[in-house]
Design an enzyme around this catalytic site. Sequence first.
Site, short mmCIF file in Angstrom:
data_model
loop_
_atom_site.label_atom_id
_atom_site.label_comp_id
_atom_site.label_asym_id
_atom_site.label_seq_id
_atom_site.Cartn_x
_atom_site.Cartn_y
_atom_site.Cartn_z
N ARG A 101 11.05 -2.85 11.38
CA ARG A 101 9.97 -2.44 12.28
C ARG A 101 9.76 -3.48 13.37
O ARG A 101 9.81 -4.68 13.09
CB ARG A 101 8.67 -2.29 11.47
N ARG A 114 11.02 -6.47 4.93
CA ARG A 114 10.94 -5.01 4.88
C ARG A 114 12.06 -4.38 5.71
O ARG A 114 12.33 -4.77 6.84
CB ARG A 114 9.59 -4.60 5.43
N ARG A 160 -9.77 1.24 8.69
CA ARG A 160 -9.39 -0.15 8.92
C ARG A 160 -10.47 -0.89 9.70
O ARG A 160 -10.29 -2.07 10.01
CB ARG A 160 -8.11 -0.15 9.75
N LYS A 208 0.84 -1.21 0.00
CA LYS A 208 0.00 0.00 0.00
C LYS A 208 0.87 1.26 0.00
O LYS A 208 0.66 2.18 -0.77
CB LYS A 208 -0.91 0.07 1.25
N ARG A 227 -1.31 -9.61 12.60
CA ARG A 227 -1.83 -8.49 11.80
C ARG A 227 -2.65 -9.01 10.62
O ARG A 227 -3.69 -8.43 10.27
CB ARG A 227 -0.67 -7.62 11.31
#
Length: 317
Positions: A254, A209, A175, A98, A265
């Site tokens: 992260r 990531r 969300r 996203k 998640r």
Amino acid sequence: MTHWGRISNRKHTTTIMAVSHCLFRPATTTVKNTLSSFFIRSLSSSSSSSSGPSLDPKIDLEEAAAQLEKSSSSSPSPSPYKGRNFHWVFLGCPGVGKGTYASRLSSLLGVPHIATGDLVRDELSSSGLLSSQLKELVNQGKLVPDEFIISLLSKRLEAGKEKGESGYILDGFPRTVTQAEILEGVTNIDLVINLKLREEALLAKCLGRRICSECGANYNVACIDIKGENEDSPRMYMPPLLPPPNCESKLITRADDTEEVVKERLRIYNTTTQPVEEFYRKRGKLLEFELPGGIPESWSKLLRALHLENDKQSAIA
Ligand code: ADP
């Protein structure tokens, strides 16, 4: 003026303290109404004059594409879409990309990319009891309360309004169906892009990531190569997006990108956020987009799906 309107005029710490009072309770109708009033202040200048495209963006964007065609300058120039007041939303599972595509579209269309995850992380970098309670939620992969996220987003929108921003691409908001209802009550979203990626790739993309702690750029060290099983499920190859030498030694991961937390998640996305897809589908605003592979392939297909395809435009972003 509403309670939320009043607190937004005070110092930020006061806002956060007020948010903490109603932090861990579900959004009742009264809470929804007060949050909506708070939101209206932040959105009032842009929502009623929306001129962004509807689900068929071709209608509005053809004219803009013609303008771009006319501009013969090859030097970097402001977006030909600037001032067109797009109100777009990106939906999609953690790791789908996203942020990557919202940020590219933001440069192309000349509207701000507002990622609520970034707003949350900025807020959590401050110290304090509220911050540490929220950090715990985020680091467990849970959503933070609607009140908190709406307070942060309103603050960001108000700051943008003061700077003369118009329109936005929201990434990571709404969300929950409650957030979508509140947003619908105060503004008109033109288009919701629902990014999709094969489930096998999502976990690997989150785990790969990396972020440069200095410039904030996003990279991904995962190399995804999923064998094709049949015509409906062809091979998918996503090469890593490696950092340049000056970012290499400053990469961080992260805290919520661990296997256990990413799985949580994804679970929360499927139970709590997926109904938001249906919310927009029913209203005819959802554009489903299945990512076919890495950025070069996916970006050009996304532009085509949005009727934005144009070599010059692709080069801009
Ligand atoms: P993801 O990669 O899961 O899409 P984000 O960077 O968008 O992650 O968000 C990070 C975290 O910030 C979320 O797991 C959640 O705790 C919090 N968050 C972000 N946006 C929202 C929202 N709209 N509502 C509630 N919590 C949010």
